[in-house]
Design a protein around this motif. Structure first.
Motif, PDB file in Angstrom:
ATOM      1  N   PHE A 184      20.278  75.731  35.104  1.00  0.00           N
ATOM      2  CA  PHE A 184      20.167  75.975  34.002  1.00  0.00           C
ATOM      3  C   PHE A 184      18.496  75.558  33.989  1.00  0.00           C
ATOM      4  O   PHE A 184      18.214  74.137  33.413  1.00  0.00           O
ATOM      5  CB  PHE A 184      20.946  75.151  32.639  1.00  0.00           C
ATOM      6  N   LEU A 223      16.613  72.432  34.373  1.00  0.00           N
ATOM      7  CA  LEU A 223      18.054  71.592  34.637  1.00  0.00           C
ATOM      8  C   LEU A 223      18.979  71.674  36.198  1.00  0.00           C
ATOM      9  O   LEU A 223      19.271  72.352  36.055  1.00  0.00           O
ATOM     10  CB  LEU A 223      19.413  70.681  33.134  1.00  0.00           C
ATOM     11  N   ALA A 243      22.646  71.173  36.956  1.00  0.00           N
ATOM     12  CA  ALA A 243      23.915  70.954  37.007  1.00  0.00           C
ATOM     13  C   ALA A 243      25.214  70.253  38.085  1.00  0.00           C
ATOM     14  O   ALA A 243      25.634  70.135  37.800  1.00  0.00           O
ATOM     15  CB  ALA A 243      24.453  71.928  36.150  1.00  0.00           C
ATOM     16  N   PRO A 290      32.025  61.359  35.107  1.00  0.00           N
ATOM     17  CA  PRO A 290      32.162  60.483  34.230  1.00  0.00           C
ATOM     18  C   PRO A 290      31.271  61.946  33.323  1.00  0.00           C
ATOM     19  O   PRO A 290      31.167  63.654  34.533  1.00  0.00           O
ATOM     20  CB  PRO A 290      30.763  59.415  34.273  1.00  0.00           C
ATOM     21  N   ASN A 291      31.392  62.344  32.337  1.00  0.00           N
ATOM     22  CA  ASN A 291      30.412  63.148  31.546  1.00  0.00           C
ATOM     23  C   ASN A 291      29.327  63.339  32.148  1.00  0.00           C
ATOM     24  O   ASN A 291      29.016  62.759  32.327  1.00  0.00           O
ATOM     25  CB  ASN A 291      30.837  62.563  30.126  1.00  0.00           C
ATOM     26  N   GLY A 292      28.782  64.852  31.833  1.00  0.00           N
ATOM     27  CA  GLY A 292      28.495  65.732  32.127  1.00  0.00           C
ATOM     28  C   GLY A 292      27.830  65.755  33.448  1.00  0.00           C
ATOM     29  O   GLY A 292      26.232  66.035  34.205  1.00  0.00           O
ATOM     30  N   ALA A 293      28.370  65.000  34.809  1.00  0.00           N
ATOM     31  CA  ALA A 293      28.397  65.991  35.953  1.00  0.00           C
ATOM     32  C   ALA A 293      28.547  66.336  36.761  1.00  0.00           C
ATOM     33  O   ALA A 293      27.324  67.021  37.907  1.00  0.00           O
ATOM     34  CB  ALA A 293      29.295  64.578  36.592  1.00  0.00           C
ATOM     35  N   GLY A 294      28.882  67.486  35.666  1.00  0.00           N
ATOM     36  CA  GLY A 294      28.759  69.073  36.151  1.00  0.00           C
ATOM     37  C   GLY A 294      30.513  69.291  36.849  1.00  0.00           C
ATOM     38  O   GLY A 294      30.026  70.268  37.560  1.00  0.00           O
ATOM     39  N   LYS A 295      31.040  69.109  36.309  1.00  0.00           N
ATOM     40  CA  LYS A 295      32.399  69.735  37.144  1.00  0.00           C
ATOM     41  C   LYS A 295      32.869  70.903  36.197  1.00  0.00           C
ATOM     42  O   LYS A 295      32.470  71.561  36.671  1.00  0.00           O
ATOM     43  CB  LYS A 295      33.860  68.526  36.484  1.00  0.00           C
ATOM     44  N   SER A 296      32.605  70.515  34.963  1.00  0.00           N
ATOM     45  CA  SER A 296      33.259  72.260  34.403  1.00  0.00           C
ATOM     46  C   SER A 296      31.781  73.257  34.882  1.00  0.00           C
ATOM     47  O   SER A 296      32.631  74.019  35.500  1.00  0.00           O
ATOM     48  CB  SER A 296      33.033  71.846  32.958  1.00  0.00           C
ATOM     49  N   THR A 297      30.495  72.518  35.282  1.00  0.00           N
ATOM     50  CA  THR A 297      29.672  73.792  35.881  1.00  0.00           C
ATOM     51  C   THR A 297      30.358  74.799  37.248  1.00  0.00           C
ATOM     52  O   THR A 297      30.461  75.513  37.342  1.00  0.00           O
ATOM     53  CB  THR A 297      28.721  73.174  36.172  1.00  0.00           C
TER      54      THR A 297
HETATM   55  P1  ADP Z   1      31.675  67.792  33.456  1.00  0.00           P
HETATM   56  O1  ADP Z   1      32.155  68.870  32.820  1.00  0.00           O
HETATM   57  O2  ADP Z   1      31.011  66.975  34.323  1.00  0.00           O
HETATM   58  O3  ADP Z   1      31.649  67.101  31.987  1.00  0.00           O
HETATM   59  P2  ADP Z   1      29.678  69.684  33.149  1.00  0.00           P
HETATM   60  O4  ADP Z   1      29.410  70.876  34.313  1.00  0.00           O
HETATM   61  O5  ADP Z   1      30.202  70.620  31.692  1.00  0.00           O
HETATM   62  O6  ADP Z   1      29.828  68.576  33.267  1.00  0.00           O
HETATM   63  O7  ADP Z   1      27.660  69.881  32.876  1.00  0.00           O
HETATM   64  C1  ADP Z   1      26.735  69.615  33.169  1.00  0.00           C
HETATM   65  C2  ADP Z   1      25.808  68.752  32.572  1.00  0.00           C
HETATM   66  O8  ADP Z   1      24.987  70.692  32.536  1.00  0.00           O
HETATM   67  C3  ADP Z   1      24.937  68.637  31.353  1.00  0.00           C
HETATM   68  O9  ADP Z   1      24.194  68.158  31.733  1.00  0.00           O
HETATM   69  C4  ADP Z   1      25.237  69.876  30.472  1.00  0.00           C
HETATM   70  O10 ADP Z   1      24.973  69.548  29.288  1.00  0.00           O
HETATM   71  C5  ADP Z   1      24.221  71.161  31.742  1.00  0.00           C
HETATM   72  N1  ADP Z   1      25.097  72.496  31.007  1.00  0.00           N
HETATM   73  C6  ADP Z   1      26.734  72.521  31.035  1.00  0.00           C
HETATM   74  N2  ADP Z   1      26.573  73.907  31.052  1.00  0.00           N
HETATM   75  C7  ADP Z   1      25.683  74.418  30.294  1.00  0.00           C
HETATM   76  C8  ADP Z   1      25.036  75.520  30.377  1.00  0.00           C
HETATM   77  N3  ADP Z   1      25.282  76.692  30.191  1.00  0.00           N
HETATM   78  N4  ADP Z   1      23.049  75.678  30.024  1.00  0.00           N
HETATM   79  C9  ADP Z   1      22.827  75.481  30.078  1.00  0.00           C
HETATM   80  N5  ADP Z   1      22.907  73.299  30.260  1.00  0.00           N
HETATM   81  C10 ADP Z   1      24.462  73.424  30.727  1.00  0.00           C
END
Ligand code: ADP
Ligand code: MG
Length: 600
Positions: A362, A365, A367, A386-393
Motif C-alpha cells: 500500500f 507500506l 503489508a 499480532p495486530n497489523g501483521a497483515g492477516k486481513s490483507t
Molecule cells: P491484521 O489483519 O493482521 O491485523 P492488516 O492486514 O489489517 O493486519 O494490516 C496490515 C498492515 O497493512 C497494517 O499496517 C495496515 O495499516 C495496512 N493496511 C491494511 N489495509 C490497508 C489499505 N487498504 N491501505 C493502506 N494500508 C493498509
C-alpha cells in the motif's frame, strides 16, 4: 383479517367507486393510479435497492411522447420501418417500452456504477436532458405539446372516458404490484434486497450486484413508461411540464411518505400527496385569498412535518397500528424435505488454496511480503499473528476482494489473482467477515438463504410469475438445514439484527455453508463469542473438517486455535515467521517473541 380479503375488498370498492363517484373524483383516482405505478418503481429502486433517482418523470415522458408522436404524426414523418406501429396505441406501447428499456440500459450502464451522491446527481442530469428534449424537438410540438391522441380500445371497448380508462389503469397497477411483490419474495428478490447495505457480502455469495441493480433500474423505468403511456391516452394530450424535474421530485416524496420499502406504501404515498395537493389548491385560496402560491409553501411544510413524524413512511406506521404485537418479519412455511445437489469435494489432502510469493504494497507500506501458504482439503489451517501483521490483507487477496502486487493465488489449481469474489464463490469458496455483514431487518432464514444463491437457477420471469415455488422451498429448506446444523434452528424467523453478536457470527457460518463450499474462509470467527459458544463453534468446525471441508481461519484467540486446528501459519510484519503443528509453533522462540510474549 386475512390480508387477501382486505385486498379483495379494496378491489371491489375500487370497481364500484368508478361508477358511483362523481367524475372529478374518478379523475383524481386515475391520477393516483398513474402516480402509484411510477412510485412503485421507486419503491424497488430507492426503497429496496437503495438507489435514489430524481429522473423517473423523464421515463414517464418517454412512454407518453413515444405514443403521442406515433399516433398523431402524419405518415410521411414516420420512418417506414416504424409504420406498423401507428395502427394502435397497443403497438405504440410496445415501441415505447422497447425504447425505454434501451434508454434505461444505456443510462444504467453510465450511471449505476457511480457511488454516493453521484448517482442521484446523474439522474437529475439525464432527467433534465430528456425534459428539454421533449420541449425542443419540433415534431413533438415544443412547449405546446401534442394533442388529438386517440383513445385506447380494449376488446372492442373504447376507453374514452375517465371511468372507463380507470379500469385499465388500476388493472395495470394491481398487476404490477403483484408482480413486484412476487419478485421481491424470491431468490432474485433476496439478491435485490441485499443491494442496500450488503453488496460486498452478496458478491461473495455469488450475486452479480451490478446486474441486480440494472434489473430494478430497467423495471422501474418500464413502470414509469407504462404510466406515461396510460397518461397520454387518458389526457389525449401531452406537453413537457408533467415530465420535468419537479415531478421527479414529487414522485420521490410520494415514495418517501408512503413508505419506501413496501409495495403498498407506494399507493398510500401517491394517494395522500395527490389528495393533499388537491385540497390545498381548492381550499387555501378560499382561506387566504387568491394572491400568492400559498399551496406550494404549505405543501412543502407539510412534507417536512410528515417526514419528521414518520421517517420510515406512513405504511409501516399503519401496519404497526393494526398489529402492534405482530412479529416484524414474516414467518414463511418451508414445505420441502428435498436436498439440493451437492458439490463433489476434492480428495482429502489435495491442495485447494495456495499463496505463492504474495506481496501486497500500500504505497510504501509492505503489508504482505513474499507470503507462502497452502490449505489442504480436509484440514483446518489457522493464520495467526499480532495486530497489523497483515492477516486481513492476505485474507482479502485469497478471497478475491483484493489483488496481490506480485505473486500468485491459486484456488483449485487455477490462478485466481484479481478474479472477482463472485466467481470464486462459484468454484466453492465461501467466507464470513471480520465485521459481521448481514441484513438486519431480514429474517435469519432469508439472510442465510442468500448463501444458497448459486444453487438456484430460476430467473426473474419465473419469480414474478410464481413458477419458482418448488425451487424456493428447496432453497429455504437448505437454509433451515444449515441453521439447524450450526445450532440456530430456533431463530429462523427472528430479525437477523436482533441476534446477539455471537449468534450473528454463527449465522454467517450457516450462510457460508449454504453455498455448499469446499473451502471455508473465516475471519476471526471466535471474536465476541462466549466460552460455551466457542466450544460449540469448535465442535462444528471439527465436524465440518471430518466431512472433508477445508477451513482457513484467521484468529486471535490462541486457546481456541490450539485445541482445534491441524496446522498454524504465524505472521509478523507481513511475513511468515513460522508454520507447523500447533504444539511446535507454540514453542517456537520467534513466535513467543512476536506474539505470545507480546502485548496480545
Ligand atoms: P491484521 O489483519 O493482521 O491485523 P492488516 O492486514 O489489517 O493486519 O494490516 C496490515 C498492515 O497493512 C497494517 O499496517 C495496515 O495499516 C495496512 N493496511 C491494511 N489495509 C490497508 C489499505 N487498504 N491501505 C493502506 N494500508 C493498509
Ligand atoms: Mg485483521
Amino acid at each position: 383479517m386475512n390480508p387477501r380479503y382486505l385486498i379483495l375488498l379494496f378491489v371491489v370498492t375500487l370497481g364500484v367507486a368508478a361508477q358511483a363517484l362523481p367524475p372529478y373524483y374518478v379523475t383524481l383516482l386515475n391520477y393516483i393510479g398513474l402516480y402509484t405505478l411510477v412510485v412503485l418503481g421507486l419503491v424497488l429502486l430507492t426503497g429496496v435497492g437503495g438507489m435514489t433517482s430524481f429522473g423517473q418523470a423523464a421515463f414517464v415522458g418517454l412512454g407518453a411522447y413515444t405514443s403521442a408522436w406515433l399516433t398523431t404524426a402524419s405518415p410521411e414523418q414516420i420512418p417506414g420501418w416504424l409504420a406498423w406501429a401507428t395502427a394502435s396505441p397497443w403497438l405504440t406501447l410496445l415501441v415505447g417500452v422497447t425504447l425505454t428499456v434501451v434508454v434505461a440500459l444505456i443510462l444504467g450502464a453510465l450511471t449505476l456504477r457511480l457511488s454516493g451522491h453521484y448517482l442521484p446527481l446523474g439522474t437529475i442530469a439525464w432527467g433534465l436532458s430528456l425534459y428539454y428534449l421533449f420541449g425542443t424537438v419540433e415534431s413533438l410540438g415544443g412547449h405546446t405539446g401534442v394533442s388529438g391522441l386517440p383513445s385506447i380500445t380494449l376488446l372492442g371497448w373504447t376507453l374514452d372516458q375517465g371511468n372507463k380508462i380507470f379500469y385499465l389503469i388500476w388493472a395495470v397497477l394491481l398487476v404490477a404490484m403483484l408482480l413486484t411483490q412476487n419478485l421481491l419474495d424470491s431468490r432474485e428478490g433476496r439478491a435485490i434486497r441485499a443491494l442496500k447495505g450488503g453488496q460486498v457480502m452478496a458478491e461473495s455469495m455469488g450475486v452479480n450486484t451490478f446486474r441486480a441493480k440494472m434489473v430494478i433500474f430497467v423495471i422501474s423505468a418500464v413502470f414509469a413508461a407504462l404510466s406515461g403511456w396510460l397518461y397520454a391516452h387518458t389526457q389525449r394530450f401531452v406537453n413537457p411540464t408533467p415530465f420535468g424535474l419537479n415531478m421527479g421530485i414529487d414522485y420521490l416524496f410520494m415514495a418517501l411518505i408512503g413508505g419506501v420499502g413496501s409495495v403498498w406504501g407506494a399507493l398510500l404515498g401517491s394517494g395522500i400527496l395527490t389528495m393533499l395537493k388537491q385540497w390545498l389548491q381548492d381550499w387555501l385560496p378560499v382561506l387566504m385569498g387568491n394572491s400568492g402560491n400559498y399551496e406550494t409553501i404549505v405543501f412543502g411544510i407539510l412534507i417536512v412535518l410528515l417526514m419528521q413524524r414518520a421517517p420510515g413512511g406512513l405504511w409501516p406506521m399503519l401496519v404497526k397500528l393494526f398489529k402492534p404485537r405482530g412479529k416484524k418479519v414474516k414467518t414463511v412455511a418451508i414445505n420441502s424435505e428435498r436436498e439440493l445437489p451437492r458439490r463433489q469435494l476434492p480428495k482429502a489432502g489435495s491442495v485447494i488454496l495456495e499463496a505463492r510469493h504474495v506481496t501486497r504494497r500500500f504505497g510504501g507500506l509492505v503489508a504482505n511480503n513474499d507470503m507462502n501458504l497452502e490449505v489442504h482439503a480436509g484440514e483446518i489451517l489457522a493464520l495467526i499473528g499480532p495486530n497489523g501483521a497483515g492477516k486481513s490483507t492476505l485474507f482479502n487477496q485469497l478471497s478475491g476482494v483484493d489483488t496481490p502486487t506480485s505473486g500468485e493465488v491459486l484456488f483449485m489449481g487455477e490462478r485466481v489473482n484479481g478474479v472477482r469474489s463472485r466467481l470464486m464463490a462459484r468454484n466453492g469458496m465461501s467466507r464470513t467477515f471480520q465485521h459481521v455483514k448481514l441484513l438486519p431487518t431480514m429474517s435469519v432464514l432469508e439472510n442465510v438463504a442468500i448463501g444458497a444463491h448459486l444453487r438456484g437457477h430460476k430467473g426473474l420471469l419465473a419469480a414474478t410469475l410464481r413458477l419458482d415455488r418448488r425451487e424456493e422451498a428447496d432453497l429455504l429448506a437448505e437454509a433451515r438445514r444449515q441453521l439447524e446444523r450450526v445450532g440456530l434452528g430456533d431463530y429462523l424467523h427472528e430479525e437477523a439484527g436482533s441476534l446477539a453478536l455471537g449468534q450473528q457470527r454463527i449465522m454467517e457460518i450457516a450462510r457460508a455453508l449454504c453455498a455448499d463450499p469446499c473451502l471455508l474462509l473465516l475471519d476471526e470467527p471466535a471474536a465476541g463469542l462466549r466460552l460455551k459458544e466457542k466450544e460449540a463453534l469448535g465442535i462444528l468446525l471439527s465436524r465440518l473438517r471430518s466431512e472433508g471441508m477445508a477451513i482457513l481461519l484467521v484468529e486471535h484467540d490462541m486457546d481456541f486455535v490450539m485445541g482445534l486446528v491441524d496446522r498454524v501459519v504465524v505472521m509478523e510484519f507481513g511475513q511468515r515467521i513460522a508454520q507447523g503443528l500447533p504444539e511446535e509453533v507454540q514453542k517456537d522462540p520467534a513466535v513467543l517473541e512476536a506474539y505470545l510474549g507480546g502485548a496480545e
